[in-house]
Design a protein around this motif. Structure first.
Motif, PDB file in Angstrom:
ATOM      1  N   ILE A 124       0.853  -1.190   0.000  1.00 24.50           N
ATOM      2  CA  ILE A 124       0.000   0.000   0.000  1.00 24.50           C
ATOM      3  C   ILE A 124       0.889   1.240   0.000  1.00 24.50           C
ATOM      4  O   ILE A 124       2.045   1.196   0.446  1.00 24.50           O
ATOM      5  CB  ILE A 124      -0.956   0.039   1.214  1.00 24.50           C
ATOM      6  N   ASP A 125       0.349   2.339  -0.492  1.00 28.36           N
ATOM      7  CA  ASP A 125       1.110   3.590  -0.515  1.00 28.36           C
ATOM      8  C   ASP A 125       0.337   4.699   0.192  1.00 28.36           C
ATOM      9  O   ASP A 125       0.421   5.864  -0.172  1.00 28.36           O
ATOM     10  CB  ASP A 125       1.441   3.995  -1.947  1.00 28.36           C
ATOM     11  N   PHE A 126      -0.458   4.317   1.217  1.00 33.64           N
ATOM     12  CA  PHE A 126      -1.229   5.296   1.975  1.00 33.64           C
ATOM     13  C   PHE A 126      -1.232   4.884   3.444  1.00 33.64           C
ATOM     14  O   PHE A 126      -0.872   3.750   3.789  1.00 33.64           O
ATOM     15  CB  PHE A 126      -2.670   5.383   1.446  1.00 33.64           C
ATOM     16  N   LEU A 127      -1.629   5.823   4.299  1.00 37.18           N
ATOM     17  CA  LEU A 127      -1.724   5.534   5.725  1.00 37.18           C
ATOM     18  C   LEU A 127      -3.087   4.912   6.028  1.00 37.18           C
ATOM     19  O   LEU A 127      -4.124   5.557   5.838  1.00 37.18           O
ATOM     20  CB  LEU A 127      -1.557   6.830   6.535  1.00 37.18           C
ATOM     21  N   PRO A 128      -3.138   3.669   6.505  1.00 37.06           N
ATOM     22  CA  PRO A 128      -4.422   3.012   6.792  1.00 37.06           C
ATOM     23  C   PRO A 128      -4.992   3.447   8.148  1.00 37.06           C
ATOM     24  O   PRO A 128      -5.057   2.677   9.110  1.00 37.06           O
ATOM     25  CB  PRO A 128      -4.062   1.518   6.782  1.00 37.06           C
ATOM     26  N   LEU A 129      -5.411   4.711   8.209  1.00 40.61           N
ATOM     27  CA  LEU A 129      -5.955   5.284   9.444  1.00 40.61           C
ATOM     28  C   LEU A 129      -7.468   5.438   9.310  1.00 40.61           C
ATOM     29  O   LEU A 129      -7.957   5.958   8.312  1.00 40.61           O
ATOM     30  CB  LEU A 129      -5.324   6.659   9.695  1.00 40.61           C
ATOM     31  N   THR A 130      -8.215   4.977  10.323  1.00 38.04           N
ATOM     32  CA  THR A 130      -9.662   5.205  10.361  1.00 38.04           C
ATOM     33  C   THR A 130     -10.003   5.890  11.685  1.00 38.04           C
ATOM     34  O   THR A 130      -9.426   5.577  12.729  1.00 38.04           O
ATOM     35  CB  THR A 130     -10.463   3.894  10.249  1.00 38.04           C
ATOM     36  N   VAL A 131     -10.949   6.821  11.604  1.00 36.05           N
ATOM     37  CA  VAL A 131     -11.375   7.570  12.789  1.00 36.05           C
ATOM     38  C   VAL A 131     -12.889   7.436  12.922  1.00 36.05           C
ATOM     39  O   VAL A 131     -13.626   7.679  11.954  1.00 36.05           O
ATOM     40  CB  VAL A 131     -10.991   9.060  12.687  1.00 36.05           C
ATOM     41  N   GLU A 132     -13.331   7.055  14.102  1.00 44.26           N
ATOM     42  CA  GLU A 132     -14.762   6.951  14.389  1.00 44.26           C
ATOM     43  C   GLU A 132     -15.086   7.809  15.614  1.00 44.26           C
ATOM     44  O   GLU A 132     -14.346   7.791  16.601  1.00 44.26           O
ATOM     45  CB  GLU A 132     -15.166   5.496  14.678  1.00 44.26           C
ATOM     46  N   TYR A 133     -16.189   8.525  15.510  1.00 48.87           N
ATOM     47  CA  TYR A 133     -16.672   9.338  16.627  1.00 48.87           C
ATOM     48  C   TYR A 133     -18.123   8.964  16.865  1.00 48.87           C
ATOM     49  O   TYR A 133     -18.920   8.926  15.919  1.00 48.87           O
ATOM     50  CB  TYR A 133     -16.549  10.826  16.269  1.00 48.87           C
ATOM     51  N   GLN A 134     -18.477   8.647  18.105  1.00 53.03           N
ATOM     52  CA  GLN A 134     -19.846   8.210  18.376  1.00 53.03           C
ATOM     53  C   GLN A 134     -20.402   8.915  19.612  1.00 53.03           C
ATOM     54  O   GLN A 134     -19.749   8.998  20.648  1.00 53.03           O
ATOM     55  CB  GLN A 134     -19.912   6.687  18.534  1.00 53.03           C
ATOM     56  N   GLU A 135     -21.621   9.417  19.450  1.00 50.12           N
ATOM     57  CA  GLU A 135     -22.318  10.094  20.539  1.00 50.12           C
ATOM     58  C   GLU A 135     -23.354   9.138  21.107  1.00 50.12           C
ATOM     59  O   GLU A 135     -24.296   8.745  20.409  1.00 50.12           O
ATOM     60  CB  GLU A 135     -22.988  11.374  20.029  1.00 50.12           C
ATOM     61  N   MET A 136     -23.185   8.755  22.351  1.00 50.60           N
ATOM     62  CA  MET A 136     -24.100   7.829  23.000  1.00 50.60           C
ATOM     63  C   MET A 136     -25.234   8.612  23.664  1.00 50.60           C
ATOM     64  O   MET A 136     -24.995   9.585  24.381  1.00 50.60           O
ATOM     65  CB  MET A 136     -23.358   6.986  24.037  1.00 50.60           C
ATOM     66  N   SER A 137     -26.454   8.175  23.430  1.00 48.14           N
ATOM     67  CA  SER A 137     -27.615   8.902  23.952  1.00 48.14           C
ATOM     68  C   SER A 137     -27.597   8.997  25.465  1.00 48.14           C
ATOM     69  O   SER A 137     -28.032   9.998  26.046  1.00 48.14           O
ATOM     70  CB  SER A 137     -28.905   8.228  23.482  1.00 48.14           C
ATOM     71  N   TYR A 138     -27.087   7.946  26.117  1.00 44.14           N
ATOM     72  CA  TYR A 138     -27.064   7.970  27.585  1.00 44.14           C
ATOM     73  C   TYR A 138     -26.211   9.108  28.127  1.00 44.14           C
ATOM     74  O   TYR A 138     -26.389   9.548  29.259  1.00 44.14           O
ATOM     75  CB  TYR A 138     -26.590   6.633  28.156  1.00 44.14           C
ATOM     76  N   ALA A 139     -25.286   9.602  27.292  1.00 49.14           N
ATOM     77  CA  ALA A 139     -24.417  10.692  27.741  1.00 49.14           C
ATOM     78  C   ALA A 139     -25.218  11.934  28.119  1.00 49.14           C
ATOM     79  O   ALA A 139     -24.793  12.720  28.969  1.00 49.14           O
ATOM     80  CB  ALA A 139     -23.403  11.039  26.645  1.00 49.14           C
ATOM     81  N   ALA A 140     -26.387  12.087  27.482  1.00 44.91           N
ATOM     82  CA  ALA A 140     -27.244  13.229  27.781  1.00 44.91           C
ATOM     83  C   ALA A 140     -28.508  12.807  28.517  1.00 44.91           C
ATOM     84  O   ALA A 140     -29.474  13.565  28.588  1.00 44.91           O
ATOM     85  CB  ALA A 140     -27.619  13.949  26.493  1.00 44.91           C
ATOM     86  N   GLY A 141     -28.504  11.573  29.052  1.00 46.98           N
ATOM     87  CA  GLY A 141     -29.669  11.104  29.793  1.00 46.98           C
ATOM     88  C   GLY A 141     -30.873  10.861  28.906  1.00 46.98           C
ATOM     89  O   GLY A 141     -32.010  11.087  29.315  1.00 46.98           O
ATOM     90  N   THR A 201     -15.625   8.178  21.981  1.00 50.66           N
ATOM     91  CA  THR A 201     -16.980   7.884  22.456  1.00 50.66           C
ATOM     92  C   THR A 201     -17.376   8.911  23.503  1.00 50.66           C
ATOM     93  O   THR A 201     -16.683   9.073  24.516  1.00 50.66           O
ATOM     94  CB  THR A 201     -17.053   6.472  23.062  1.00 50.66           C
ATOM     95  N   VAL A 202     -18.487   9.605  23.248  1.00 49.94           N
ATOM     96  CA  VAL A 202     -18.983  10.597  24.213  1.00 49.94           C
ATOM     97  C   VAL A 202     -19.719   9.852  25.327  1.00 49.94           C
ATOM     98  O   VAL A 202     -20.727   9.191  25.082  1.00 49.94           O
ATOM     99  CB  VAL A 202     -19.913  11.615  23.534  1.00 49.94           C
ATOM    100  N   LEU A 203     -19.210   9.972  26.560  1.00 47.50           N
ATOM    101  CA  LEU A 203     -19.790   9.278  27.708  1.00 47.50           C
ATOM    102  C   LEU A 203     -20.703  10.179  28.525  1.00 47.50           C
ATOM    103  O   LEU A 203     -21.622   9.701  29.196  1.00 47.50           O
ATOM    104  CB  LEU A 203     -18.679   8.727  28.610  1.00 47.50           C
ATOM    105  N   SER A 204     -20.415  11.467  28.532  1.00 46.84           N
ATOM    106  CA  SER A 204     -21.230  12.408  29.298  1.00 46.84           C
ATOM    107  C   SER A 204     -21.248  13.736  28.555  1.00 46.84           C
ATOM    108  O   SER A 204     -20.204  14.201  28.091  1.00 46.84           O
ATOM    109  CB  SER A 204     -20.656  12.600  30.705  1.00 46.84           C
ATOM    110  N   ALA A 205     -22.449  14.317  28.423  1.00 48.64           N
ATOM    111  CA  ALA A 205     -22.586  15.589  27.718  1.00 48.64           C
ATOM    112  C   ALA A 205     -23.376  16.547  28.589  1.00 48.64           C
ATOM    113  O   ALA A 205     -24.518  16.261  28.953  1.00 48.64           O
ATOM    114  CB  ALA A 205     -23.291  15.384  26.378  1.00 48.64           C
ATOM    115  N   ASP A 206     -22.767  17.678  28.933  1.00 45.82           N
ATOM    116  CA  ASP A 206     -23.419  18.614  29.861  1.00 45.82           C
ATOM    117  C   ASP A 206     -24.305  19.637  29.150  1.00 45.82           C
ATOM    118  O   ASP A 206     -24.783  20.577  29.767  1.00 45.82           O
ATOM    119  CB  ASP A 206     -22.387  19.317  30.737  1.00 45.82           C
TER     120      ASP A 206
END
Length: 703
Positions: free
Chosen positions: A52-69, A115-120
């Motif tokens: 391969i001639d590229f950087l095999p980087l993956t990024v995931e961001y997830q907002e969990m509903s429980y973080a905001a109750g 992963t968002v665990l708590s959101a104020d």
């Protein structure tokens, strides 16, 4: 080993904790700012990915509903399926400043999960996710050891605010995310409300100064608990192969003088194939040979610009490619436009809908509705390729969001233009800056649809090439200049100021003066493009398409909404059945009446006003008898509004049975005697009748 580092940052505590959770990842941190908490993990594959001639980087961001109750909506009641647009855009926000900082030759797969665990509800977790990704990479054994920080910059009432809360952002005229390291800014992403270039520049460098304490915090954490880094050997080129391939430089240089993209790329491929065949390059060296050719191409393009002062397509550094604009290109759509700049062409289509077409957003901060959308499509044919059609890519979502951010400040509010608006950009050809062509084409299609935009918006992509003291800023870059350059800087705005900005830097140490020059040169190009657009359509059309729904608005007392709807929706359904319109009732009392038929709209408007009018004491009404009772009759004087005619008020003479005078379904003229405190209405048929002759004579005698 658990370690926590913390500081007071912009009036709120920020901490980064290592070693408390997720210890089987190569690196994991908990980042907390006030009461918002994000877990970021980084994992590196055990084996290299060869070939391969590229950087095999993956990024995931997830907002969990429980973080905001909250509990997720929908049938399954869990976070499943494709990520939301917000999650995709935040993942891109994390990826863009980090990817260029991995060393050349590193080819193990790396996955970052935030992963968002708590959101104020006040402090957006996206900034924390980016900070956490950098911190987790730095303490891990992954070969990444350059701390990166990020801040959000707002401007409220003329005052700069670092990391503004959601409440403050509602009043802010600027929303810009700045990411960078000690040497300089790496990424800028955001929007503004017609803010001058100098103000944007001030905000960017204010943000870079504000993120430096975060860099020191990451250094402290890495010093205490950082793991030894994986050794990476930079890729080596076979000197003999490099020397042999150099013989093809004259042919490559000649190919790079071809101004058109596809013929140029075709000729370069032919030269590479010829070199492989002439030199009988072995299969295992093909990838290396391709890399050498790409290095040569980059070297020649940069030399042509930096030393010879010439661009591939023959333009000057500040020149804009030829522009072609056309509006009203599709007969049955509500608004359409073609915008072509050089070899980049988009077809933008605007569709007008009603409030029923609004997009429902189910996010950490609760449900909301979106009435303006821009969607960007990048089909494979636009670059002469074949590819399976799937759902929108992250790039398509990102470019659509950028164009939406650029156009939104000029789109009128619901009070002025009560429509849901969707703009779709179909990229028909692409050779650089298709997202900015989407801004231009999207604006023209809005104006063609009769949307009263405040002022036209245009966008332009700027490039940079810098070596030593030699710096060149390029206006309206093409794809090869983007690939071989040091900066991709997109700026959109009006004649008055900037509405959207996106910038990615590939080198260190870009000075404030370079940024200033790029912004001013972008403004010059933007004004040129606006002139071209306005020569085709200077102002929005003064009417909407005959195929678009017509929307009229009337205001009713919110207390009358229940009367308008009626029991079980009976009243509103009756109005819809009689007129054929669609009706949308807002909690504020705004009533939207939608139809293609203006006469039907007016009829429905009259019925709505009739239903919601206040009952006037002493006024005559023609009502319908709804029910007979021993002591009187219930009469509907307005749809959904019923009053009582007591038996004593049925006639001037004595009435023994109500049914002797009225029957259910009869229309009867009545006068309103009064409205009680509890809302009950007293009616009289007697008071609406002319008095008998003997009563009239008595009244005359009294006079």
């Amino acid at each position: 080993m658990e370690k926590c580092v913390r500081i007071e940052w912009q009036g709120r505590p920020l901490s980064i904790i290592y070693g408390k959770v997720a210890n089987q990842a190569n690196g994991a941190v908990l980042v907390q700012y006030a009461d918002t908490v994000v877990l970021v993990t980084v994992v590196m594959a055990a084996e290299e990915m060869r070939g391969i001639d590229f950087l095999p980087l993956t990024v995931e961001y997830q907002e969990m509903s429980y973080a905001a109750g909250r509990i997720p909506g929908g049938f399954f009641k869990r976070e499943i399926g494709r990520p939301s647009d917000k999650e995709i855009l935040t993942a891109r926000l994390i990826d863009r400043p980090l990817r260029p900082l991995f060393p050349d030759g590193f080819n193990r797969e790396v996955q970052i999960i935030a992963t968002v665990l708590s959101a104020d509800q006040e402090n957006d977790p996206d900034i924390l996710a980016l900070i956490g990704a950098s911190a987790a990479l730095n303490v891990s054994d992954i070969p990444f050891n350059i701390p990166v920080g990020a801040v959000r910059v707002g401007r409220v009432n003329g005052e700069w605010v670092i990391n503004p809360t959601r409440t403050q952002m509602e009043e802010s005229e600027v929303n810009i995310v700045v990411a960078g390291h000690e040497q300089g800014v790496m990424m800028v992403e955001g929007g503004a409300r017609f803010v001058p270039e100098e103000v944007v520049l001030e905000g960017i460098f204010l943000g870079h100064g504000a993120l430096k304490p975060i860099l020191e915090l990451q250094k402290e954490l890495q010093q205490d608990v950082g793991k030894p880094k994986l050794e990476v050997t930079p890729p080596e080129r076979d000197p003999e192969l490099v020397a042999k391939l150099r013989g093809y430089l004259p042919a490559m240089e000649e190919a790079l003088c071809i101004p058109e993209k596809l013929p140029r790329h075709k000729r370069l491929r032919e030269i590479f194939v010829q070199a492989v065949n002439d030199l009988q390059i072995e299969e295992e060296l093909i990838l290396q040979a391709k890399g050498i050719f790409q290095d040569f191409e980059k070297e020649l393009i940069r030399k042509k610009i930096l030393e010879e002062g010439r661009r591939i397509d023959g333009r000057g550094f500040r020149d804009i490619r030829p522009i072609y604009c056309e509006v009203g290109v599709l007969p049955r759509t509500h608004g359409s436009a073609i915008f072509k700049r050089g070899e980049t062409q988009v077809l933008a289509v605007t569709t007008l809908g009603t409030s029923e077409d609004e997009q429902k957003i189910d996010a950490l901060y609760g449900e909301s509705f979106k009435s303006f959308m821009v969607h960007y499509n990048f089909p494979p044919y636009c670059v002469g390729e074949t590819k399976r059609l799937r759902g929108p890519s992250r790039r398509e979502i990102g470019h659509g969001a950028l164009a939406e951010r650029a156009l939104k400040p000029v789109v009128p509010g619901e009070e002025e233009f009560p429509y849901t608006i969707r703009v779709v950009s179909e990229v028909l050809e692409s050779n650089g800056s298709s997202s900015m062509a989407t801004v231009c084409g999207g604006c023209l299609s809005l104006m063609d649809a009769g949307v009263p935009v405040k002022t036209p918006v245009a966008g332009i992509a700027m490039g940079l090439m810098k070596e030593g003291d030699k710096t060149v800023i390029l206006s309206d870059i093409i794809g090869d200049e983007d690939h071989c350059g040091d900066m991709d800087f997109k700026v959109a705005g009006t004649r008055e100021g900037v509405t959207a900005i996106q910038m990615d830097i590939k080198i260190e140490g870009v000075t404030e003066e370079i940024f200033r020059q790029a912004l001013l040169q972008a403004k010059e190009g933007r004004l040129f493009i606006l002139d071209k657009m306005e020569s085709v359509l200077p102002t929005p059309k003064d009417h909407i398409s005959p195929y678009a729904p017509k929307v009229s608005i009337t205001e009713v007392n919110p207390d009358k909404i229940a009367s308008l709807i009626g029991p079980g929706g009976k009243v509103i359904k009756d109005i819809i059945a009689k007129t054929g319109v669609a009706i949308d009732i807002k909690e504020s009392g705004r009533v939207h009446i939608i139809s293609q038929d203006e006469e039907a709209i007016q009829k429905a408007m009259d019925l709505v006003k009739q239903v919601t009018q206040d009952v006037e004491v002493g006024r005559l009404y023609i009502g319908k008898v709804k029910k007979l009772m021993d002591f009187g009759a219930l009469v509907e004087i307005i749809p959904g509004v019923v009053g009582l005619v007591h038996i004593s008020e049925l006639d001037h003479k004595r009435v023994h049975k109500v049914s002797d005078v009225l029957k259910e379904g009869d229309e009867v003229l009545v006068r309103v005697l009064g409205v009680e405190k509890d809302g009950k209405i007293r009616l009289s048929r007697k008071a609406a009748l002319s008095p008998p002759s003997h009563i009239r004579k008595k009244e005359g005698g009294r006079r």
